[in-house]
Write a protein that holds these residues in place. Structure first.
Motif, mmCIF file in Angstrom:
data_model
loop_
_atom_site.group_PDB
_atom_site.id
_atom_site.type_symbol
_atom_site.label_atom_id
_atom_site.label_comp_id
_atom_site.label_asym_id
_atom_site.label_seq_id
_atom_site.Cartn_x
_atom_site.Cartn_y
_atom_site.Cartn_z
ATOM 1 N N SER A 110 0.816 -3.894 -6.705
ATOM 2 C CA SER A 110 -0.504 -3.283 -6.898
ATOM 3 C C SER A 110 -0.617 -1.971 -6.126
ATOM 4 C CB SER A 110 -1.600 -4.251 -6.444
ATOM 5 O OG SER A 110 -1.461 -5.512 -7.039
ATOM 6 N N LEU A 113 -3.556 0.352 -7.370
ATOM 7 C CA LEU A 113 -4.860 -0.267 -7.122
ATOM 8 C C LEU A 113 -5.159 -0.297 -5.631
ATOM 9 C CD1 LEU A 113 -7.337 -1.659 -8.265
ATOM 10 C CD2 LEU A 113 -6.097 -3.830 -8.183
ATOM 11 N N PHE A 141 -10.975 -0.158 -12.149
ATOM 12 C CA PHE A 141 -10.145 -1.359 -12.035
ATOM 13 C C PHE A 141 -9.953 -2.015 -13.402
ATOM 14 C CE2 PHE A 141 -10.228 -6.025 -11.651
ATOM 15 C CZ PHE A 141 -8.993 -6.221 -11.062
ATOM 16 N N ARG A 144 -7.709 0.235 -15.580
ATOM 17 C CA ARG A 144 -6.302 0.196 -15.171
ATOM 18 C C ARG A 144 -5.639 -1.136 -15.525
ATOM 19 N NH1 ARG A 144 -4.643 3.961 -11.057
ATOM 20 N NH2 ARG A 144 -6.289 5.448 -10.551
ATOM 21 N N GLU A 145 -6.451 -2.200 -15.543
ATOM 22 C CA GLU A 145 -5.921 -3.513 -15.902
ATOM 23 C C GLU A 145 -5.759 -3.675 -17.414
ATOM 24 O OE1 GLU A 145 -5.131 -6.369 -13.655
ATOM 25 O OE2 GLU A 145 -4.891 -4.499 -12.537
#
Length: 222
Positions: A110, A113, A141, A144-145
């Motif tokens: 990650s 992130l 978030f 990006r996921e």
């Protein structure tokens, strides 16, 4: 056989007391969300950074079990004390922490992130309305996921988008009962919150309580 040691940098999200002198601490790192077992020295009187939410640390750990790591040593990089001067900043930081705790299931690479979370946490005191930064973090978030497709146009046609349907941007025609609706100006704000490349862009926004609640609902349903 000695256990292999590993180094890390991370931010404390949550600490749960375990017995009298120990805690299970959740720390977000470039390696994902890790759970550490930390036992405090009996004679130690100073405050431990490992149990203070938002504290940025670096340290060394060894694997204790399949999902728990043993913290060997730790150094404070940033206490983020400025966050504790304002209730609104604490709430915004807490919201970002909950986003991570609810969505990260364990050790997963990650790096990006973590960098985003670390930067946003540092910038919170610079915002008169820190909730703007918190909601931007949540939207970035989700994007990006890969679970949020935010665009100005409907994903099914060329009409202007004004609602979300299972994470996709849709117009009124293609929306359904369970869709989350936004006005034209609110949609523009959502777009900036998600794709802003500078903090100056975010500082120019106005986030109404109604829209803040709607973004919470968006995060919950996705």
């Amino acid at each position: 056989m000695a256990r292999e040691e590993s180094g890390f940098e991370g931010i404390v999200l949550k600490a749960v007391p375990h017995l009298d002198q120990a805690s299970v601490v959740k720390i977000f790192t470039e390696k994902g969300l890790l759970s550490f077992y930390y036992k405090k020295a009996k004679r130690k009187k100073t405050s431990d950074p490992f149990v203070h939410p938002f504290c940025k640390i670096e340290g060394i750990y060894v694997k204790k079990s399949s999902d728990l790591f043993l913290l060997r040593e730790c150094t404070v990089l940033d206490w983020h004390l400025a966050l504790r001067s304002s209730l609104s900043q604490m709430k915004a930081a807490g919201f970002m922490v909950q986003c991570l705790i609810r969505s990260q299931l364990g050790p997963t690479p990650s790096k990006k992130l973590y960098a985003l979370f670390s930067t946003y946490l540092k910038k919170l005191p610079d915002f008169s309305d820190p909730d703007i930064l918190a909601k931007s973090f949540a939207l970035k978030f989700l994007w990006r996921e890969g679970v949020l497709e935010l665009s100005l146009d409907c994903c099914f046609c060329k009409e202007k988008a004004s609602a979300f349907l299972e994470g996709q941007s849709v117009c009124k025609k293609h929306a359904r009962k369970k869709s989350l609706y936004f006005s034209f100006s609110e949609w523009q704000t959502l777009y900036v919150l998600t794709y802003a490349k500078s903090f100056s862009e975010l500082k120019s926004l106005i986030l109404t309580p109604k829209m803040s609640v709607a973004i919470n609902a968006l995060f919950d349903c996705i």
